[in-house]
Design a protein around this motif. Structure first.
Motif, PDB file in Angstrom:
ATOM      1  N   ARG A 150       5.118  -1.192 -12.367  1.00 27.80           N
ATOM      2  CA  ARG A 150       6.447  -1.245 -11.776  1.00 27.80           C
ATOM      3  C   ARG A 150       7.408  -0.417 -12.601  1.00 27.80           C
ATOM      4  N   GLN A 151       8.374   0.164 -11.904  1.00 25.11           N
ATOM      5  CA  GLN A 151       9.427   0.928 -12.572  1.00 25.11           C
ATOM      6  C   GLN A 151      10.715   0.146 -12.410  1.00 25.11           C
ATOM      7  N   ILE A 152      11.347  -0.197 -13.517  1.00 23.74           N
ATOM      8  CA  ILE A 152      12.540  -1.030 -13.462  1.00 23.74           C
ATOM      9  C   ILE A 152      13.707  -0.338 -14.157  1.00 23.74           C
ATOM     10  N   ARG A 153      14.875  -0.761 -13.785  1.00 23.93           N
ATOM     11  CA  ARG A 153      16.091  -0.329 -14.480  1.00 23.93           C
ATOM     12  C   ARG A 153      16.257  -1.191 -15.725  1.00 23.93           C
ATOM     13  N   THR A 154      16.723  -0.594 -16.797  1.00 22.73           N
ATOM     14  CA  THR A 154      17.057  -1.344 -18.005  1.00 22.73           C
ATOM     15  C   THR A 154      18.517  -1.091 -18.350  1.00 22.73           C
ATOM     16  N   ASP A 155      19.144  -2.087 -18.922  1.00 23.38           N
ATOM     17  CA  ASP A 155      20.552  -1.965 -19.304  1.00 23.38           C
ATOM     18  C   ASP A 155      20.713  -2.132 -20.803  1.00 23.38           C
ATOM     19  N   ALA A 156      21.602  -1.335 -21.340  1.00 16.32           N
ATOM     20  CA  ALA A 156      21.834  -1.370 -22.776  1.00 16.32           C
ATOM     21  C   ALA A 156      22.444  -2.697 -23.194  1.00 16.32           C
ATOM     22  N   THR A 157      22.145  -3.098 -24.395  1.00 16.80           N
ATOM     23  CA  THR A 157      22.741  -4.303 -24.950  1.00 16.80           C
ATOM     24  C   THR A 157      23.485  -3.945 -26.241  1.00 16.80           C
ATOM     25  N   PRO A 158      24.561  -4.640 -26.553  1.00 19.69           N
ATOM     26  CA  PRO A 158      25.143  -5.715 -25.745  1.00 19.69           C
ATOM     27  C   PRO A 158      25.863  -5.167 -24.513  1.00 19.69           C
ATOM     28  N   SER A 159      25.932  -5.993 -23.484  1.00 21.22           N
ATOM     29  CA  SER A 159      26.643  -5.589 -22.281  1.00 21.22           C
ATOM     30  C   SER A 159      28.136  -5.506 -22.571  1.00 21.22           C
ATOM     31  N   PRO A 160      28.834  -4.510 -22.010  1.00 24.92           N
ATOM     32  CA  PRO A 160      30.291  -4.461 -22.222  1.00 24.92           C
ATOM     33  C   PRO A 160      30.974  -5.667 -21.597  1.00 24.92           C
ATOM     34  N   SER A 161      32.057  -6.069 -22.174  1.00 26.16           N
ATOM     35  CA  SER A 161      32.876  -7.140 -21.602  1.00 26.16           C
ATOM     36  C   SER A 161      34.200  -6.543 -21.136  1.00 26.16           C
ATOM     37  N   VAL A 162      34.916  -7.306 -20.336  1.00 25.60           N
ATOM     38  CA  VAL A 162      36.244  -6.895 -19.871  1.00 25.60           C
ATOM     39  C   VAL A 162      37.265  -7.661 -20.696  1.00 25.60           C
ATOM     40  N   ARG A 163      38.160  -6.942 -21.335  1.00 24.49           N
ATOM     41  CA  ARG A 163      39.130  -7.564 -22.247  1.00 24.49           C
ATOM     42  C   ARG A 163      40.527  -7.586 -21.631  1.00 24.49           C
ATOM     43  N   SER A 164      41.290  -8.597 -21.990  1.00 28.74           N
ATOM     44  CA  SER A 164      42.682  -8.687 -21.558  1.00 28.74           C
ATOM     45  C   SER A 164      43.544  -7.820 -22.461  1.00 28.74           C
ATOM     46  N   ARG A 165      44.834  -7.769 -22.178  1.00 27.17           N
ATOM     47  CA  ARG A 165      45.717  -6.902 -22.958  1.00 27.17           C
ATOM     48  C   ARG A 165      45.814  -7.359 -24.416  1.00 27.17           C
ATOM     49  N   SER A 166      45.515  -8.630 -24.678  1.00 29.00           N
ATOM     50  CA  SER A 166      45.552  -9.140 -26.050  1.00 29.00           C
ATOM     51  C   SER A 166      44.255  -8.866 -26.796  1.00 29.00           C
ATOM     52  N   GLY A 167      43.250  -8.333 -26.099  1.00 28.44           N
ATOM     53  CA  GLY A 167      41.964  -8.065 -26.723  1.00 28.44           C
ATOM     54  C   GLY A 167      40.954  -9.182 -26.553  1.00 28.44           C
ATOM     55  N   LYS A 168      41.378 -10.309 -25.987  1.00 27.87           N
ATOM     56  CA  LYS A 168      40.450 -11.415 -25.769  1.00 27.87           C
ATOM     57  C   LYS A 168      39.534 -11.113 -24.583  1.00 27.87           C
ATOM     58  N   THR A 169      38.391 -11.765 -24.565  1.00 22.24           N
ATOM     59  CA  THR A 169      37.448 -11.572 -23.462  1.00 22.24           C
ATOM     60  C   THR A 169      38.012 -12.182 -22.192  1.00 22.24           C
ATOM     61  N   PHE A 170      38.110 -11.372 -21.161  1.00 25.34           N
ATOM     62  CA  PHE A 170      38.625 -11.806 -19.866  1.00 25.34           C
ATOM     63  C   PHE A 170      37.461 -12.077 -18.902  1.00 25.34           C
ATOM     64  N   MET A 171      36.482 -11.181 -18.890  1.00 22.23           N
ATOM     65  CA  MET A 171      35.287 -11.348 -18.078  1.00 22.23           C
ATOM     66  C   MET A 171      34.077 -10.910 -18.902  1.00 22.23           C
ATOM     67  N   TYR A 172      32.942 -11.557 -18.669  1.00 28.36           N
ATOM     68  CA  TYR A 172      31.733 -11.177 -19.402  1.00 28.36           C
ATOM     69  C   TYR A 172      30.505 -11.499 -18.568  1.00 28.36           C
ATOM     70  N   LEU A 173      29.395 -10.843 -18.906  1.00 23.68           N
ATOM     71  CA  LEU A 173      28.147 -11.032 -18.174  1.00 23.68           C
ATOM     72  C   LEU A 173      27.519 -12.366 -18.565  1.00 23.68           C
ATOM     73  N   GLN A 174      27.132 -13.131 -17.539  1.00 25.53           N
ATOM     74  CA  GLN A 174      26.519 -14.429 -17.805  1.00 25.53           C
ATOM     75  C   GLN A 174      25.403 -14.682 -16.800  1.00 25.53           C
ATOM     76  N   PRO A 175      24.321 -15.358 -17.215  1.00 28.80           N
ATOM     77  CA  PRO A 175      23.282 -15.725 -16.254  1.00 28.80           C
ATOM     78  C   PRO A 175      23.847 -16.687 -15.206  1.00 28.80           C
ATOM     79  N   VAL A 176      23.499 -16.445 -13.967  1.00 29.88           N
ATOM     80  CA  VAL A 176      23.960 -17.305 -12.881  1.00 29.88           C
ATOM     81  C   VAL A 176      22.789 -17.632 -11.965  1.00 29.88           C
ATOM     82  N   ASN A 177      23.026 -18.581 -11.079  1.00 19.68           N
ATOM     83  CA  ASN A 177      22.020 -19.019 -10.124  1.00 19.68           C
ATOM     84  C   ASN A 177      22.569 -18.846  -8.716  1.00 19.68           C
TER      85      ASN A 177
END
Length: 549
Positions: A150-177
């Protein structure tokens, strides 16, 4: 032994076999021919079918068409190559009715990616003619029964996060169901729908059987994702959704809010931008897999990890906007902008607006909201012999914005439509209203130019349909004066806890839409509501914002 078209029958002795291989002729599957009914011919027919990616046709040339068809189909689908090249080498026939050959198979994908493998095969002469002896190893050496490439896509780690204007994490990648209901896999869709709603009730009570049924109705018989839950959500459930007929729980990764209290229409645009970074830094890998075995990497390449996404979103403001948006029982959306820079501080809307598909890009009737603006623009245009359209562009009203991180790439962009700039004739987006408010606020501080709204630091907004530019105080001052009057004595005069407010308020008739554009405390607040008495609803949302900010 048969090499090319010569028949020489020999015993299978190691020395003779080695000599035969040494003098064998390497043949491509589309190269020169051997005898039509020989082992070399069937090997080339097998290879040619693989080149066409026709697993069934290739399997027909083997001793076990069913097993071969399943295995070849599995690998071709999992490899999903753009092209397959298969070369046959050294076909050799032996006196006991068997033969040997080797295959070089090259899989190709876009951007110059290739994977080449060499495998050995055998053939047997049966009553029906020569057949390739089926073994999974003909696909890849050592491939076990039930295995595949099989040929699969791979993603670099760590995954980028989305930061707010203060620099805190606003959104991040998480396992979901992903809780998926497939109506074709249950004999009683209604019963499965009700059972799934009961299973989800402890953590997602709003996902009722009616909500699920509505999704199924729109899907036209296709599987639907009833809800997406985090791992911690799954622990709250008292029964497993997968126990419901037709329901599967699919593991995935998703960009989610770090603060679970927050929801924003900006999630879509920010996710699209984040995904673009992931795509640009993604890699690829070819693996050998089999049931019960850890996937084995055969080849591949991986790009570097992408940068975090730095946004202008203020998490505290986002929470405030979310509380304000649910103040009314009709579609309501509220945005906040930094009055000096045009940075989007947050955006929220209630479930009614979500259901209506209201978004930041689409243009809606301005109605009477911009009456003070129109009258001033027309007067200045006549006095200075300028185009009204050009002046509206400079104020941010006559242009179209595409804001990375806010604009959805697939969203329809109707643009701005004008007819003599009379009230009721101008359609504007919430971004247009925000740009107007920012332009006016900047003029108050002495900065006489308009700017485009933006969400991601360092990533410019595309402006189409006109140009922003320098502002004239003879145009901004009368508009600001009218806005002050509206806040002190007009439709916005009942608003409290908003010192120094300047406002534009208006509707497009009894059924709206209704608007509020407010300048206060170095911020620009835009509220858009739909439905009956939407002007009043917009003021209610604005009041809730000022009360809780």
């Amino acid at each position: 032994m048969k090499i090319v078209t010569m028949k020489i029958w020999v015993r299978r002795a190691p020395a003779v076999a080695c000599a035969a291989v040494a003098c064998g002729v390497a043949l491509s599957s589309c190269g020169i021919s051997l005898a039509d009914n020989g082992a070399g011919a069937v090997a080339r027919q097998f290879a040619a079918a693989l080149e066409r990616q026709d697993a069934s046709a290739a399997a027909a040339f083997t001793t076990a068409p069913g097993q071969a068809g399943d295995a070849l189909t599995s690998t071709l689908q999992a490899m999903h190559p753009e092209k397959v090249d298969v070369a046959v080498h050294r076909p050799v026939e032996y006196s006991d009715g068997t033969a040997s050959f080797s295959l070089t198979t090259t899989y190709s994908w876009p951007e110059g990616r290739t994977f080449e493998t060499t495998s050995n095969g055998t053939a047997r002469h049966l009553s029906s003619g020569w057949k390739v002896s089926w073994e999974p190893s003909i696909i890849y050496p050592g491939l076990p029964v039930g295995g595949q490439l099989r040929q699969i896509r791979t993603d670099a780690t760590p995954s980028p996060s989305v930061r707010s204007r203060s620099g805190k994490t606003f959104m991040y990648l998480q396992p979901v169901n992903e809780i998926v209901l497939d109506p074709t896999r249950t004999t009683d869709v209604g019963r499965s729908t009700r059972a799934l709603a009961r299973s989800l009730a402890p953590i997602a009570p709003l996902i009722t059987s009616d909500v699920i049924a509505a999704k199924l109705s729109k899907s036209e018989g296709r599987a639907i994702t009833a809800v997406t839950l985090r791992d911690s959500d799954m622990e709250v459930l008292t029964s497993s959704p997968s126990a419901v007929p037709g329901v599967t729980v699919r593991k995935a990764g998703k960009l989610v809010m770090a603060d679970r209290r927050l929801m924003s229409p900006l999630e879509t645009g920010l996710t699209n931008y984040w995904q673009a970074i992931r795509d640009a830094t993604s890699g690829w890998q070819v693996q050998m897999t089999a049931p019960g075995l850890v996937p084995r990497k055969l080849t591949g390449a991986q790009g570097p990890a992408g940068p975090n996404v730095r946004t202008t979103v203020d998490q505290g403001m986002q929470l405030t906007l979310g509380d304000a948006a649910v103040e009314v029982g009709q579609p309501a959306t509220i945005l906040a902008f930094d009055a000096g820079t045009g940075a989007v501080l947050g955006m929220a809307q209630n479930s009614y607006a979500v259901d209506r598909g209201i978004n930041i890009d689409d243009a809606y009737p301005a109605g009477s909201t911009l009456t003070p603006v129109f009258s001033t623009v027309e007067r200045v245009a006549n006095e200075q012999k300028q185009s009204s359209a050009e002046l509206l562009d400079r104020l941010g009203l006559g242009v179209q914005f595409t804001v990375p991180g806010a604009s959805a790439p697939t969203a329809k962009r109707p643009g701005v439509q004008t007819v003599d700039f009379r009230p009721g004739d101008l359609n504007v987006s919430m971004l247009n209203m925000g740009a107007l408010g920012v332009a006016l606020s900047r003029s108050v501080s002495g900065t006489m130019s308009s700017v485009a709204p933006y969400v991601i630091d360092g990533v410019p907004t595309k402006v189409a349909g006109g140009s922003l530019g320098e502002l004239d105080r003879s145009m901004t001052a009368p508009i600001l004066k009218a806005m002050s009057a509206t806040a002190k004595n007009g439709d916005a005069s009942d608003l409290t806890r908003a010192p120094g407010l300047r406002a534009l308020v208006g509707t497009n008739g009894p059924q709206g839409p209704g608007w509020f554009v407010g300048l206060q405390d170095r911020k620009v607040i835009v509220v858009y509501c739909e439905g009956e008495k939407s002007g009043t609803a917009a003021l209610q949302v604005a009041q809730k914002y000022f009360r809780i900010r």
